[in-house]
Design an enzyme around this catalytic site. Structure first.
Site, PDB file in Angstrom:
ATOM      1  N   HIS A 139      28.546  29.660 -24.367  1.00 24.50           N
ATOM      2  CA  HIS A 139      28.929  30.119 -25.702  1.00 24.50           C
ATOM      3  C   HIS A 139      30.192  30.970 -25.580  1.00 24.50           C
ATOM      4  CE1 HIS A 139      26.669  33.538 -24.079  1.00 24.50           C
ATOM      5  NE2 HIS A 139      25.586  32.754 -24.051  1.00 24.50           N
TER       6      HIS A 139
ATOM      7  N   CYS B 281     -12.331  28.426 -16.876  1.00 23.25           N
ATOM      8  CA  CYS B 281     -12.015  29.845 -17.031  1.00 23.25           C
ATOM      9  C   CYS B 281     -10.767  30.030 -17.897  1.00 23.25           C
ATOM     10  CB  CYS B 281     -11.811  30.470 -15.646  1.00 23.25           C
ATOM     11  SG  CYS B 281     -11.423  32.224 -15.702  1.00 23.25           S
TER      12      CYS B 281
ATOM     13  N   CYS C  46      25.349  28.805 -19.761  1.00 21.53           N
ATOM     14  CA  CYS C  46      24.864  30.181 -19.621  1.00 21.53           C
ATOM     15  C   CYS C  46      23.527  30.168 -18.899  1.00 21.53           C
ATOM     16  CB  CYS C  46      24.715  30.834 -20.997  1.00 21.53           C
ATOM     17  SG  CYS C  46      24.100  32.544 -20.906  1.00 21.53           S
TER      18      CYS C  46
ATOM     19  N   CYS D 183      25.504  37.031 -25.130  1.00 20.00           N
ATOM     20  CA  CYS D 183      24.188  36.375 -25.160  1.00 20.00           C
ATOM     21  C   CYS D 183      23.376  36.842 -26.369  1.00 20.00           C
ATOM     22  CB  CYS D 183      23.429  36.665 -23.868  1.00 20.00           C
ATOM     23  SG  CYS D 183      24.137  35.856 -22.406  1.00 20.00           S
TER      24      CYS D 183
ATOM     25  N   CYS E 117      20.792  32.174 -21.203  1.00 21.42           N
ATOM     26  CA  CYS E 117      20.323  31.487 -22.410  1.00 21.42           C
ATOM     27  C   CYS E 117      19.905  30.050 -22.139  1.00 21.42           C
ATOM     28  CB  CYS E 117      21.418  31.506 -23.482  1.00 21.42           C
ATOM     29  SG  CYS E 117      21.981  33.160 -23.931  1.00 21.42           S
TER      30      CYS E 117
ATOM     31  N   CYS F 156       0.831  -1.207   0.000  1.00 19.72           N
ATOM     32  CA  CYS F 156       0.000   0.000   0.000  1.00 19.72           C
ATOM     33  C   CYS F 156       0.867   1.259   0.000  1.00 19.72           C
ATOM     34  CB  CYS F 156      -0.925   0.015   1.211  1.00 19.72           C
ATOM     35  SG  CYS F 156      -2.287  -1.163   1.111  1.00 19.72           S
TER      36      CYS F 156
END
Length: 516
Positions: free
Chosen positions: A452, A499, A444, A457, A447, A343
């Protein structure tokens, strides 16, 4: 001296009763032989009379009066011997308990003595210790007379304040197909270093229904009894029930006669102490006593049963109502509620699929299920997912960052990964470069891609509008399915019905708006 005289008198009376019982048995045997001889003589003198049972008494009696008197004397002797055996066992148990308490008091005095001597050694200047350290000794004096031992105990432990954890529990449990209410108490007496000196766990068996408050009061009484038996003088009781705390501190007077008697007993025990204090604590601070009280309850809801492997204790799981061995029951660490392995395994797996923190399945209980306790219950991959879920719950949504490398994807906090990266990357705070705490690769944080090098950026985003093929597929799917992205946690949200304003499931406080 009086105890020895009483013991000798009881032993002498017991011997006399055994001898009397033997004499009565011999007299009864002689009487039966005489009756058999008389019956044989009567039958031999009247051969024509048909044999048959002797006529019953006219008044419907059961036999000669002498037999009744003999049986009565024998029963009375047996009862008196039984009572004397009970008295001998009770006396033996009491002597054993007193010897055990004396041993614990001596051990407690030795512990206090060693701690005080260690404190004295720490305060000795280094130069003095170098010159005279070999001559410092202060052995613990044990094996002295009872009066000297009592004064030594008072001198050793009277200056220290001991902590008494008390807890009384009342719980509805299932025993086979029957729902029962059981109660138990737990007491843990700890020294000033919070080391447990003595533990008391006791089931409260009573025909009258015991309330939570009554169980708490009984736990207090048992805790004070233990402290008095250990000859402790300064005691601070840790109480987890607000009502009991008000009664003990005199803030509230007991209006019920049912609880007035045990409270008066607790007051009388307090007077045997030189100092008594009471502290109201939270549930986590009564963990010692709570576990003992749960153990006392479990001892009442388990029963022995024959199996193929011999006798084993069985217990009813309150989820599936199957009878399982107590060794196959899972106990939640904080609340100690118990369920069978199958259980509990299904419960944990269902909560993991929902992506929520796993809590105790007991109604109204908010105790969390710890990862460490699930080692024998779940597979390693499930435990890994569970660990990830609990870590996610511990990190705020706005602080979460995942390693962008597909083979890693480790969850980290923005603050902790920044602290980790500062030593490896100069200017990490301004450049956005971070070092993964698991795979050790740079990425980074702005990003959310591998780092890189030699590119800002903005330059990277212009040259790579879509970071990976997987991101492109996800963006296309989200556009076709009309999914929306939360501006704060960046999670995608789907409108199924209802909604057009949906609160993010991460509870960030932001609403995702859908156009009709």
């Amino acid at each position: 001296m009086e105890a020895c005289d009483l013991e000798s008198a009881v032993s002498e009376q017991r011997r006399e009763l055994v001898a009397s019982r033997t004499l009565d048995s011999d007299a009864d045997y002689a009487f039966q032989l005489q009756m058999l001889e008389a019956m044989s003589a009567s039958l031999s003198s009247s051969p024509t009379s048909a044999p048959g049972p002797p006529p019953a008494p006219a008044d419907g009696g059961a036999g000669p009066v002498g037999d009744d008197n003999g049986d009565g004397r024998s029963l009375a002797t047996a009862l008196m011997l039984e009572e004397m055996e009970k008295y001998a066992l009770e006396r033996q148990d009491r002597e054993h308990c007193e010897a055990e308490f004396r041993r614990m008091r001596e051990d407690l005095d030795r512990r206090v003595h060693d701690l005080r001597f260690a404190a004295e050694i720490v305060g000795i200047p280094e130069e003095e210790w170098q010159n005279y350290g070999d001559f410092y000794h202060k052995p613990f004096e044990a094996g002295c007379s009872s009066s000297a031992a009592s004064s030594s105990s008072s001198a050793s432990a009277s200056g220290e304040c001991f902590r008494v954890h008390v807890k009384g529990l009342v719980s509805e449990e299932w025993i086979k197909d029957e729902k029962v209410v059981v109660a138990g108490l737990g007491v843990a007496v700890c020294d000033f270093k919070d080391n447990v000196i003595i533990e008391v766990k006791k089931p409260l068996i009573n025909d009258v229904l015991v309330s939570d408050l009554e169980a708490e009061i009984e736990a207090l009484v048992q805790g004070l009894h233990a402290a008095v038996c250990l000859d402790l003088k300064r005691v601070n009781v840790l109480i987890g029930d607000n009502r009991l705390y008000n009664y003990v501190r005199g803030i509230q007077l007991p209006g019920q006669s049912k609880i007035a008697a045990p409270l008066n007993e607790a007051t009388m025990l307090q007077k045997k102490l030189t100092y008594f204090g009471a502290t109201l604590v939270g549930p986590n601070d009564t963990k010692y006593a709570y576990k003992l009280a749960r153990d006392a309850i479990v001892s009442q809801i388990s029963w022995p049963e024959e199996t193929n492997h011999g006798k084993s204790l069985k217990e009813t799981c309150v989820i599936c109502f199957e009878n399982s061995s107590v060794t196959e029951m899972f106990s939640v660490d904080e609340c100690l509620h118990r369920y069978c392995f199958s259980c509990m395994k299904r419960h944990v797996e269902a909560k993991l699929l929902e992506g929520v923190i796993i809590k105790c399945p007991h109604d109204g209980c908010n105790s969390e299920v710890k990862i460490d306790s699930c080692g024998g219950l779940l597979e390693p991959n499930i435990i890994s997912i569970m660990s990830q879920r609990m870590k996610e719950a511990s990190v705020p949504v706005t602080e979460r960052i995942y390693c962008p490398y597909p083979r890693c994807s480790t969850l980290m906090s923005k603050q902790e990964v920044l602290e980790y990266s500062r030593s490896a990357f100069v200017g990490a705070e301004h450049s956005g470069a971070r070092k993964c705490m698991k795979c050790q690769f740079f990425f980074c944080i702005d990003c959310k891609v591998p780092w890189h090098y030699n590119m800002s950026c903005n330059e990277y985003r212009m040259s790579n509008p879509i970071a990976t093929a997987g991101d492109a597929k996800l963006k296309t799917l989200a556009s076709k399915s009309m999914w929306r992205e939360c501006v704060k946690c960046k999670n995608l949200v789907e409108l199924a019905e209802g909604c057009y304003h949906i609160t993010c499931r991460k509870r960030t406080g932001f609403q995702v708006k859908f156009r009709p």
